[in-house]
Write an enzyme that holds these catalytic residues in place. Sequence first.
Site, mmCIF file in Angstrom:
data_model
loop_
_atom_site.group_PDB
_atom_site.id
_atom_site.type_symbol
_atom_site.label_atom_id
_atom_site.label_comp_id
_atom_site.label_asym_id
_atom_site.label_seq_id
_atom_site.Cartn_x
_atom_site.Cartn_y
_atom_site.Cartn_z
ATOM 1 N N LYS A 75 61.695 29.350 -45.754
ATOM 2 C CA LYS A 75 61.790 28.427 -44.615
ATOM 3 C C LYS A 75 62.875 27.404 -44.926
ATOM 4 O O LYS A 75 62.871 26.805 -45.999
ATOM 5 C CB LYS A 75 60.465 27.709 -44.376
ATOM 6 C CG LYS A 75 59.410 28.612 -43.812
ATOM 7 C CD LYS A 75 58.103 27.897 -43.581
ATOM 8 C CE LYS A 75 58.114 27.068 -42.329
ATOM 9 N NZ LYS A 75 56.742 26.507 -42.066
ATOM 10 N N SER A 110 54.021 32.951 -37.666
ATOM 11 C CA SER A 110 54.935 33.570 -36.716
ATOM 12 C C SER A 110 54.195 33.739 -35.397
ATOM 13 O O SER A 110 53.151 34.391 -35.336
ATOM 14 C CB SER A 110 55.399 34.913 -37.279
ATOM 15 O OG SER A 110 55.989 35.697 -36.278
ATOM 16 N N GLY A 111 54.734 33.137 -34.348
ATOM 17 C CA GLY A 111 54.043 33.147 -33.057
ATOM 18 C C GLY A 111 54.287 34.406 -32.270
ATOM 19 O O GLY A 111 55.377 34.983 -32.324
ATOM 20 N N ASN A 144 68.617 30.859 -40.174
ATOM 21 C CA ASN A 144 67.854 31.995 -40.693
ATOM 22 C C ASN A 144 68.754 32.957 -41.459
ATOM 23 O O ASN A 144 68.381 33.492 -42.507
ATOM 24 C CB ASN A 144 67.192 32.764 -39.541
ATOM 25 C CG ASN A 144 66.049 31.998 -38.913
ATOM 26 O OD1 ASN A 144 65.660 30.937 -39.414
ATOM 27 N ND2 ASN A 144 65.515 32.504 -37.826
ATOM 28 N N SER A 203 57.200 40.149 -37.420
ATOM 29 C CA SER A 203 57.919 39.081 -36.730
ATOM 30 C C SER A 203 59.271 39.602 -36.293
ATOM 31 O O SER A 203 59.741 40.632 -36.772
ATOM 32 C CB SER A 203 58.084 37.858 -37.625
ATOM 33 O OG SER A 203 59.126 38.046 -38.547
ATOM 34 N N GLY A 204 59.883 38.921 -35.360
ATOM 35 C CA GLY A 204 61.203 39.389 -34.913
ATOM 36 C C GLY A 204 61.441 39.118 -33.460
ATOM 37 O O GLY A 204 60.892 38.186 -32.886
ATOM 38 N N SER A 219 62.796 31.884 -41.826
ATOM 39 C CA SER A 219 62.600 31.133 -40.586
ATOM 40 C C SER A 219 63.107 29.718 -40.813
ATOM 41 O O SER A 219 63.363 29.310 -41.946
ATOM 42 C CB SER A 219 61.128 31.125 -40.180
ATOM 43 O OG SER A 219 60.316 30.613 -41.205
ATOM 44 N N SER A 220 63.300 28.974 -39.737
ATOM 45 C CA SER A 220 63.856 27.634 -39.865
ATOM 46 C C SER A 220 63.182 26.696 -38.882
ATOM 47 O O SER A 220 62.661 27.123 -37.856
ATOM 48 C CB SER A 220 65.364 27.653 -39.610
ATOM 49 O OG SER A 220 65.632 28.264 -38.375
ATOM 50 N N ARG A 258 50.828 28.845 -31.375
ATOM 51 C CA ARG A 258 51.334 28.681 -32.737
ATOM 52 C C ARG A 258 51.167 27.232 -33.209
ATOM 53 O O ARG A 258 50.770 26.967 -34.340
ATOM 54 C CB ARG A 258 52.803 29.091 -32.820
ATOM 55 C CG ARG A 258 53.292 29.374 -34.240
ATOM 56 C CD ARG A 258 54.787 29.545 -34.289
ATOM 57 N NE ARG A 258 55.486 28.386 -33.768
ATOM 58 C CZ ARG A 258 55.650 27.235 -34.437
ATOM 59 N NH1 ARG A 258 55.172 27.091 -35.658
ATOM 60 N NH2 ARG A 258 56.281 26.228 -33.877
#
Lengths: 376, 376, 376, 376
Positions: free
Chosen positions: D164, D85-86, D200, D353-354, D238-239, D54
Amino acid sequence: MKVQRVEMFVCPSATPSDTSGLQSLADSGKVTRDNLVALVGKTDGTGFHDDWGRVWADAALREWTAGLLGVPTDEVAKHVIFVLSGGCPGVITPHIAAVTRDWVEVGQPGSEKRLAVGRAGSDPIPPEEVGRMGMIRKVAAATEEAMKDAGITDPKDVHLVMVKVPGLTVGSIKDAESRGHTVVSHDLTFGPEGAGSYANDAAALGVALALGEVPESKLADDVVRRDWNLYSEVAMTSSGGEKRHGEVVVFGNSTASVSQLVIGHSVTTDFIDAHGVRNALRSAGLRFKDGLPDESDLTRLVHVFAKSVIPGSDQVRGQHITLLDDHNAYQIGKALGGMLVASVTGRTANYVSGGERNSHQGPPGGNIVAAVVRQE
Amino acid sequence: MKVQRVEMFVCPSATPSDTSGLQSLADSGKVTRDNLVALVGKTDGTGFHDDWGRVWADAALREWTAGLLGVPTDEVAKHVIFVLSGGCPGVITPHIAAVTRDWVEVGQPGSEKRLAVGRAGSDPIPPEEVGRMGMIRKVAAATEEAMKDAGITDPKDVHLVMVKVPGLTVGSIKDAESRGHTVVSHDLTFGPEGAGSYANDAAALGVALALGEVPESKLADDVVRRDWNLYSEVAMTSSGGEKRHGEVVVFGNSTASVSQLVIGHSVTTDFIDAHGVRNALRSAGLRFKDGLPDESDLTRLVHVFAKSVIPGSDQVRGQHITLLDDHNAYQIGKALGGMLVASVTGRTANYVSGGERNSHQGPPGGNIVAAVVRQE
Amino acid sequence: MKVQRVEMFVCPSATPSDTSGLQSLADSGKVTRDNLVALVGKTDGTGFHDDWGRVWADAALREWTAGLLGVPTDEVAKHVIFVLSGGCPGVITPHIAAVTRDWVEVGQPGSEKRLAVGRAGSDPIPPEEVGRMGMIRKVAAATEEAMKDAGITDPKDVHLVMVKVPGLTVGSIKDAESRGHTVVSHDLTFGPEGAGSYANDAAALGVALALGEVPESKLADDVVRRDWNLYSEVAMTSSGGEKRHGEVVVFGNSTASVSQLVIGHSVTTDFIDAHGVRNALRSAGLRFKDGLPDESDLTRLVHVFAKSVIPGSDQVRGQHITLLDDHNAYQIGKALGGMLVASVTGRTANYVSGGERNSHQGPPGGNIVAAVVRQE
Amino acid sequence: MKVQRVEMFVCPSATPSDTSGLQSLADSGKVTRDNLVALVGKTDGTGFHDDWGRVWADAALREWTAGLLGVPTDEVAKHVIFVLSGGCPGVITPHIAAVTRDWVEVGQPGSEKRLAVGRAGSDPIPPEEVGRMGMIRKVAAATEEAMKDAGITDPKDVHLVMVKVPGLTVGSIKDAESRGHTVVSHDLTFGPEGAGSYANDAAALGVALALGEVPESKLADDVVRRDWNLYSEVAMTSSGGEKRHGEVVVFGNSTASVSQLVIGHSVTTDFIDAHGVRNALRSAGLRFKDGLPDESDLTRLVHVFAKSVIPGSDQVRGQHITLLDDHNAYQIGKALGGMLVASVTGRTANYVSGGERNSHQGPPGGNIVAAVVRQE
């Protein structure tokens, strides 16, 4: 006469693409386009197959080196050998060690043997020879050539041989089979019957053959990854599908060197053998006090190179261990080698690769440790 | 006068349910329904939350002990304390150590202090006290009581205190909140803000309070898992949701014991500090030679108990490590402690628990090591 | 005439040793010492080599069954076949399915084919035959025998064949080699060249041979794990070092059965093929509405058995996936199969085993799904 | 009047640094320095904390974008929003979706609502506001602003809001505490009490507030990560510690757009709910046939954005699952979402993502799914 002066600079890496340490060395003139021989390092990441840290480090270092040398990126490999080992679990600091070799004119050879480095490429190794006698012989020949390049004649003066050889790929297997040959394995992994393991181990036996650690009469295709009593005490090998021939770097001591550095090595006799690590440091001339490395002398320790191959047995000194059953054995095995070395050297920036199970790199159950020490 | 004679028997476990070693001890009369005090062990498996090896071991050992004692399985806990630490990554041999205490009549106290063991249960600890001063005080009181039971008056003679305390559960949180109380955390894990970590660390501070390692004036709810300069050098603690009160076992040396065994301890000052491990062995009276444990004397080493808490910093001796970022840090951290101990003791059947990050069990960055040695 | 009445009871398992569901079935007379044929289940745990959940479940179930049957534990295997697949990652509920077979006297065969079960043991399979033609032929013979036992003559009526065969061990390899034989692999894992994979796949080809899915002329030692176009659509196989001969359970439909149950099967054509799962449900007679299983009819679905073998390719429908590079591919691959099935059946108590890469169990890239449905 | 024309281009990534797909789009004039709004993608790698894939992707994409825009790399964030998103476990193809917005002059608004995009930055969010009402209000304000930028007035027309926000760091916590403030957590992870999770989730509630999904009267510091009945159906957040203010991108449909694309969304009601995924596709106008997406119409499906938050319960439709106990739950949870979506869309290049546990992004136990479909 012309003699070598070899230096080794260990730069910690803040991230896989961190070249700032190397750039400082270049800025100060210590690393130049003419003297850079090899970059050997541990890269941040998991060390697993999908560890992009190693790939990113390789790309970034290759680009940096291309800039230093003034050559296209894809020609860097002709000039500088890269040995990047992925995965720094536990107490292994990500780092890059730059190895340089300058040639200096002196009146006569030194009275003491000092660190010398030599390199050689092997003849092309076709896929049908990977992991077999063909590879063993070609690596042996290249090792002999690299010794010459290093100015070393006595195999006892060789303390570390880093080798990279071709592995197998889907494509190279097809190629071999289309020409009527078989290959050593269809398993492309580094598992117990994987082509990667066979390639690494044949390369190690090639070094052992060149150095007289194993007589040619004992070698054959079917001893590779079968007869673990045949091994090298100084070979650290790796393989990659993209290679077509082998690359060998020999590290040893020679009177044709005026380096400030000396290299030594030893082996551990089992997985928890701290004595073996201490012996490697002793072998390179580090002072000991009360059976332990003299802390005031540890500043002279430049670097340690160690393997951490997992023993094939589930017993250590007669006691049962469960490492072989562990899903994370590869990573944990590497981490344990890092701890064994760090607990002796008192530092974490050690080169420790491994995690695979069984190898001709080092004795059964034990591992290779080499140490480089600066002379007073 | 009546004095103790404490013994410790280390039995390797072939599988989690292996009670054959204990049965041999029972058959030979070494372990009896009257003298069995504690079973302390490392169980085969991953050590993760879903490690059924530990659960199976607990069930099998509890059933075996119930048979030995002639009591129902659910009453075993009243008589024998179980401390089972899951996960044997790397070079940690799964094993069970049985601790026995016989009472013998002697004319006068011994001239030398020998291993003594004492136990105590704490007052009930309601969920709102978990990880807070209430737990600290109750564990401290129980520790003092266990010292009395052990016949130890000087806290300096205490070298290991094993504690089990209640953790939090969904149910116990509801209970506390329904009664108008708050709880220390809603995170039921052993993560940095997890209730399990708070419980373990409050228990450690309770031991520290009892032993005078930390003055009461420095203790408050909000130092738990905040002020790492407050810690015990001898507390090894664990917690479980099924518990309602704390259990404490104190190991120390006392003239009111005629054991053949002596216990000592030390701490490591950082994660790679083999000196700390050696010091623990020295503290228990093991002979050293050339700065290292005398190999011929190592047969007297009965057992080692060590923590392997991961440092909260990403630096060891000024060098960067990546352990804190590692998805498997919990398992690798425990494995590294196992290697550090094994590389000193030359054996793998050591009790090493840990893997969590930061703790009041041992100094910041370092860990607790206790050793039991048989006297000549 | 005597015909079968087969039942299948799915009991969720709260822990690996939970036999309460089975005990209820025994208490109510549904499961008896005379009618219990097989216990097939998914056990809680990681599914990795060191997953003690599966081992504990096996021990607990075997002990329970010994009690039911009134035989010693080590004789249970003669009477009841155990197929326990470890690992419930994701949305797979740990459970045990008990399969019973009663014999009832009827005037004439039924007009409809209903679930029938048959069992057979194979001749002993020596280590040199593991993963080779010897194993293929012996499993084929046992499959034919089990069909007879099930009262099934047409291979098209067979929808699921569960097989357990011997794997290789260090000991059995030595035995074979001491008698001058070679073995298929020295790799004892379930990796791509592992003996476990060869054993499972030869067993699958044995089923394929018996059912006419693959003609004998195409079979030879060197097609095993080479020619993926040879496969069975109904074989689910496993292997273990402790076995000396194969065990086969055939599930199919027969007019010589008055079961309330019917079995059907289908295959997925790739790893994301929900149609394949739906087709299996259709095949067993479940009603569909708007292209999807009719929710009001899903109560008739008794159980689903599915494989989740990972495709050997890094492409699914022309798009790249990275599963083959994933260190956790084994666990993730199994979990994904669980999701594919659960998203169709609307329940999580499905039998889904797999995670290995490539297999003769199912077509290349796809997997086997069998479903059992209660008739109205 | 000026209206938008939004396009979305999904480029598979062969490696994390692969920008070839983007370069082709730039070469053909589809992506320009003036129209590029956002790069949203899934990057190859583990998705864990030490996933360098990422990081490498971010560096490579940022460098490429800097070149396109003709600005320094560190100014790219002012012009283009990156949401990377990794982790692509299982059947998630690594890819980058480029979102472009051109402005075109038209005579009158369209008769149909088409895809519109709007962006806004929030006021600075100091560390003491992270995960609390301060963050909720500022994200809400920015969401309203982004809606304006998108030309959307009715919250029902908003189908996806990507946000973000700043997380906490060791440094920012010190800063807040030095100014006399507290912070929401000292746990810097994304665990259940981690600052990352609080950030988040406060961001998600900010979106919910702006869109009227949750009334302001129900919001307070202590509902964050406590009252799961408060949630957004369209917020994906996301943060990161490096951020100082929030960034919001709103995707919705508007008559002030002449895009060929339309967006829709739905939610799953639990973890195995394929209906929810199908509803998202329906919502965006995809044709269905027999209850399933019409395969011939699936070519119109441009992209799917889905969350795969793990349910906080160990039950799915009344059946027990063990996912919460799984050491790899984070990765497996994400993989399962990928399978659920892929099994419906018939493709693997979906944005999923998740892996975190519980969230205000989507209903309890369920998840958000948005779909973009090209109009005929």
